[in-house]
Design a protein around this motif. Structure first.
Motif, PDB file in Angstrom:
ATOM      1  N   PHE A   1      -0.675  -5.900   5.722  1.00  0.00           N
ATOM      2  CA  PHE A   1      -0.483  -4.760   4.804  1.00  0.00           C
ATOM      3  C   PHE A   1       0.898  -4.467   4.787  1.00  0.00           C
ATOM      4  O   PHE A   1       1.454  -3.883   6.163  1.00  0.00           O
TER       5      PHE A   1
ATOM      6  N   VAL B   1       0.735  -1.371   0.015  1.00  0.00           N
ATOM      7  CA  VAL B   1      -0.069   0.041   0.055  1.00  0.00           C
ATOM      8  C   VAL B   1       0.855   1.230  -0.079  1.00  0.00           C
ATOM      9  O   VAL B   1       1.533   1.548   0.965  1.00  0.00           O
TER      10      VAL B   1
ATOM     11  N   VAL C   1       3.071  -1.309   4.140  1.00  0.00           N
ATOM     12  CA  VAL C   1       2.750   0.107   3.960  1.00  0.00           C
ATOM     13  C   VAL C   1       3.807   0.997   3.884  1.00  0.00           C
ATOM     14  O   VAL C   1       4.974   0.741   4.297  1.00  0.00           O
TER      15      VAL C   1
ATOM     16  N   HIS D   1      -5.348  -6.592  11.481  1.00  0.00           N
ATOM     17  CA  HIS D   1      -4.361  -6.955  10.331  1.00  0.00           C
ATOM     18  C   HIS D   1      -2.716  -6.976  10.854  1.00  0.00           C
ATOM     19  O   HIS D   1      -2.634  -5.693  11.521  1.00  0.00           O
TER      20      HIS D   1
ATOM     21  N   LEU E   1      -9.428   1.187  -0.092  1.00  0.00           N
ATOM     22  CA  LEU E   1      -9.067   0.341   1.047  1.00  0.00           C
ATOM     23  C   LEU E   1     -10.259   0.169   1.780  1.00  0.00           C
ATOM     24  O   LEU E   1     -10.506  -0.855   2.646  1.00  0.00           O
TER      25      LEU E   1
ATOM     26  N   MET F   1      -6.793  -0.492  10.147  1.00  0.00           N
ATOM     27  CA  MET F   1      -6.140  -1.889   9.751  1.00  0.00           C
ATOM     28  C   MET F   1      -5.444  -2.596  10.783  1.00  0.00           C
ATOM     29  O   MET F   1      -5.713  -3.725  11.453  1.00  0.00           O
TER      30      MET F   1
END
Length: 234
Positions: A81, A58, A83, A103, A65, A98
Motif C-alpha cells: 500500500f 491510497v 499511502v 502488508h 478498504l 494494513m
C-alpha cells in the motif's frame, strides 16, 4: 597527471566490477542494479521472478478498504500500500490494520502533489513529511516512494534517492479509477500479466469486485504474490 592516473585506475576497476556483475547476473539484472544505484524509477522486477506484486495507491477510498483487506486476508495475499501522508493522519486505524495484517507500506507523498512542478526542496519536504507521519503511526519510515500521478523528473528522483527511497512505478495498470467496469480491469490483467509485474490498483468499487478474480488469474498462471519490496530485492 597523478590524479588522472588514479582516476583511470578507478574507472578501470569499476568497469571490471560491472563486467563481473554482468557475467554473474545477466544483462537485464545488471542494468537494473545500475539503474537502482542512480536512483532511476523501478517499473518491474526481474523476468526470472515467477511472481507479481500488487501496488495500491491510497489517498481516498476508505469505504472500500475493509472489503479489500478482507479479500487479501482470505486469500493469504500480501500487497504494498502506497499511502498519502494526509490520508494516514486521518485514517491511522486503517493504516495500522494494513501493517498488522502483514502488508508493506510505501509512501505516496503527503497530499498527492504534481512532483514535476516542485523544486528539489519542495520535493524533499513533501516526501519527508509523509514519511514522518507514517513513522509516527507505524514506528517505521517507508523506503519505497510512488510519485502521485506517476509524474516525476530528475529533481523528483534525486529527492527520493537522497532520502534513501527507491522510486516505484508500475508495469501493468488496471486503470481501476476510471470506472469503465470490472471486465475491463480483468482483461487488462489477463492480457498483460507477466513475470515481475507490478500491478497498479486503487481502492474502488470495481477493484473490490475484480480482486478475487485477479488473484485467481495470477495463481492460475503459476505465479505467486510478493510485495514490491520483495519483488525488487534479488
Amino acid at each position: 597527471m597523478n590524479l588522472f592516473k588514479k582516476s583511470g585506475l578507478t574507472n578501470l576497476f569499476i568497469v571490471g566490477l560491472l563486467v563481473f556483475a554482468w557475467i554473474m547476473m545477466g544483462v537485464d539484472d545488471t542494468a537494473r542494479v545500475i539503474n537502482d544505484a542512480k536512483g532511476n524509477p523501478i517499473y518491474k522486477g526481474s523476468d526470472d521472478k515467477n511472481a507479481v506484486s500488487i501496488a495500491m495507491n491510497v489517498v481516498w477510498g476508505d469505504e472500500y478498504l475493509d472489503a479489500i483487506l478482507n479479500i487479501l486476508k482470505e486469500n493469504d495475499v500480501k500487497i504494498t500500500f502506497f499511502v498519502g501522508g494526509k490520508w494516514a493522519q486521518n485514517s491511522s486505524d486503517m493504516l495500522k490494520r494494513m501493517v498488522a495484517e502483514g502488508h508493506e507500506i510505501g509512501s505516496h507523498s503527503y497530499d498527492h502533489e504534481h512532483f514535476e512542478q516542485l523544486s528539489y526542496t519542495q520535493s524533499v519536504e513533501k516526501i519527508k513529511k509523509a514519511a514522518d507521519v507514517i513513522y509516527s503511526i507505524c514506528g517505521f519510515a517507508p523506503m519505497l516512494f510512488a510519485p502521485p500521478y506517476g509524474e516525476f523528473n530528475d529533481t523528483t528522483l534525486r529527492a527520493s534517492r537522497d532520502l534513501g527511497c527507491k522510486t516505484i512505478m508500475w508495469s501493468l495498470d488496471t486503470i481501476d479509477w476510471r470506472g469503465d467496469g470490472v471486465t475491463a480491469i480483468l482483461n487488462r490483467v489477463k492480457k498483460n500479466c507477466h513475470n515481475g509485474a507490478i500491478i497498479l490498483t486503487h481502492p474502488t468499487a470495481d477493484t473490490v469486485t475484480a480482486l478475487p478474480e485477479i488473484i485467481a488469474t495470477v495463481r492460475q498462471s503459476g505465479r505467486e504474490f510478493v510485495t514490491v519490496g520483495e519483488m525488487i530485492t534479488d
